[in-house]
Enzyme design. Structure first.
Site, PDB file in Angstrom:
ATOM      1  N   PHE A 122       0.852  -1.186   0.000  1.00 57.33           N
ATOM      2  CA  PHE A 122       0.000   0.000   0.000  1.00 57.33           C
ATOM      3  C   PHE A 122       0.885   1.233   0.000  1.00 57.33           C
ATOM      4  O   PHE A 122       2.064   1.173   0.320  1.00 57.33           O
ATOM      5  CB  PHE A 122      -0.991  -0.001   1.174  1.00 57.33           C
ATOM      6  CG  PHE A 122      -0.376   0.111   2.547  1.00 57.33           C
ATOM      7  CD1 PHE A 122      -0.258   1.339   3.178  1.00 57.33           C
ATOM      8  CD2 PHE A 122       0.055  -1.027   3.215  1.00 57.33           C
ATOM      9  CE1 PHE A 122       0.285   1.437   4.452  1.00 57.33           C
ATOM     10  CE2 PHE A 122       0.604  -0.935   4.490  1.00 57.33           C
ATOM     11  CZ  PHE A 122       0.718   0.295   5.103  1.00 57.33           C
ATOM     12  N   HIS A 123       0.288   2.362  -0.389  1.00 53.93           N
ATOM     13  CA  HIS A 123       1.014   3.622  -0.340  1.00 53.93           C
ATOM     14  C   HIS A 123       1.019   4.120   1.099  1.00 53.93           C
ATOM     15  O   HIS A 123       0.472   3.478   1.994  1.00 53.93           O
ATOM     16  CB  HIS A 123       0.366   4.647  -1.266  1.00 53.93           C
ATOM     17  CG  HIS A 123       0.515   4.296  -2.715  1.00 53.93           C
ATOM     18  ND1 HIS A 123      -0.298   4.807  -3.683  1.00 53.93           N
ATOM     19  CD2 HIS A 123       1.356   3.472  -3.353  1.00 53.93           C
ATOM     20  CE1 HIS A 123       0.051   4.331  -4.859  1.00 53.93           C
ATOM     21  NE2 HIS A 123       1.053   3.519  -4.685  1.00 53.93           N
ATOM     22  N   ASP A 124       1.582   5.251   1.310  1.00 52.07           N
ATOM     23  CA  ASP A 124       1.811   5.729   2.665  1.00 52.07           C
ATOM     24  C   ASP A 124       0.561   5.860   3.535  1.00 52.07           C
ATOM     25  O   ASP A 124       0.589   5.532   4.709  1.00 52.07           O
ATOM     26  CB  ASP A 124       2.584   7.047   2.640  1.00 52.07           C
ATOM     27  CG  ASP A 124       1.914   8.109   1.789  1.00 52.07           C
ATOM     28  OD1 ASP A 124       0.877   7.813   1.168  1.00 52.07           O
ATOM     29  OD2 ASP A 124       2.426   9.230   1.749  1.00 52.07           O
ATOM     30  N   ARG A 125      -0.558   6.326   3.012  1.00 50.60           N
ATOM     31  CA  ARG A 125      -1.724   6.603   3.856  1.00 50.60           C
ATOM     32  C   ARG A 125      -3.032   6.051   3.294  1.00 50.60           C
ATOM     33  O   ARG A 125      -4.083   6.372   3.820  1.00 50.60           O
ATOM     34  CB  ARG A 125      -1.896   8.118   3.986  1.00 50.60           C
ATOM     35  CG  ARG A 125      -0.903   8.798   4.872  1.00 50.60           C
ATOM     36  CD  ARG A 125      -1.116   8.458   6.300  1.00 50.60           C
ATOM     37  NE  ARG A 125      -2.529   8.364   6.578  1.00 50.60           N
ATOM     38  CZ  ARG A 125      -3.116   8.789   7.653  1.00 50.60           C
ATOM     39  NH1 ARG A 125      -2.403   9.339   8.585  1.00 50.60           N
ATOM     40  NH2 ARG A 125      -4.399   8.650   7.837  1.00 50.60           N
TER      41      ARG A 125
END
Length: 160
Positions: A122-125
């Protein structure tokens, strides 16, 4: 937020939108199996990928470490920079609520296990909604990280 995952105030009616923690998100999809001789109209099979087949001393599963990217698969809307969203996910009510984020993550892990993959990314947030302030935002992230860890432990799917 970009046109690929725009924030929305849309909420589905209670009559058509009911999911709980035990809901199956892909009820018509069983675990994808290796079936090299499957008929051509059977599209939910692996015809060439056999995770247990040994190639040059290692299994295909060891050579090919597939993962699913949460953002593209469960947060993207199918829109391009000039178009509108084209993907409809029945479990997603279109809001940025914590409850909706939890449903997305549960649906994702069901999908991961039906694909038989061992990794996700997943990406950061993108797994947690923003809050009204930094404290709420961090609390939301903490809750989603706890749920991700619970689902990872339950399924054996881990971060790439």
């Amino acid at each position: 937020m970009s046109s690929f995952a725009p924030a929305s105030k849309r909420v589905r009616s209670e009559e058509t939108f009911k999911w709980d923690e035990g809901s199956e998100y892909f009820p018509d999809v069983s675990k994808i199996q290796y079936q090299p001789n499957a008929p051509l109209d059977d599209v939910l099979v692996f015809r060439h990928y056999n995770p247990k087949e040994v190639v040059m001393g290692r299994t295909m599963e060891e050579w090919l470490r597939f993962s699913v990217c949460f953002w593209h698969t469960f947060r993207g809307t199918g829109a391009d920079p000039f178009g509108f969203p084209t993907l409809i996910r029945p479990w997603d009510d279109g809001t940025d609520s914590l409850e909706n984020a939890e449903r997305r993550l549960r649906a994702a892990f069901e999908f991961f296990t039906k694909l038989g993959i061992k990794y996700w990314a997943f990406h950061d947030r993108d797994i947690a909604p923003m809050g009204e302030d930094l404290t709420e935002t961090n609390t939301n992230l903490d809750k989603m990280v706890d749920l991700a860890l619970e689902l990872q432990n339950k399924t054996g799917v881990s971060l790439l």
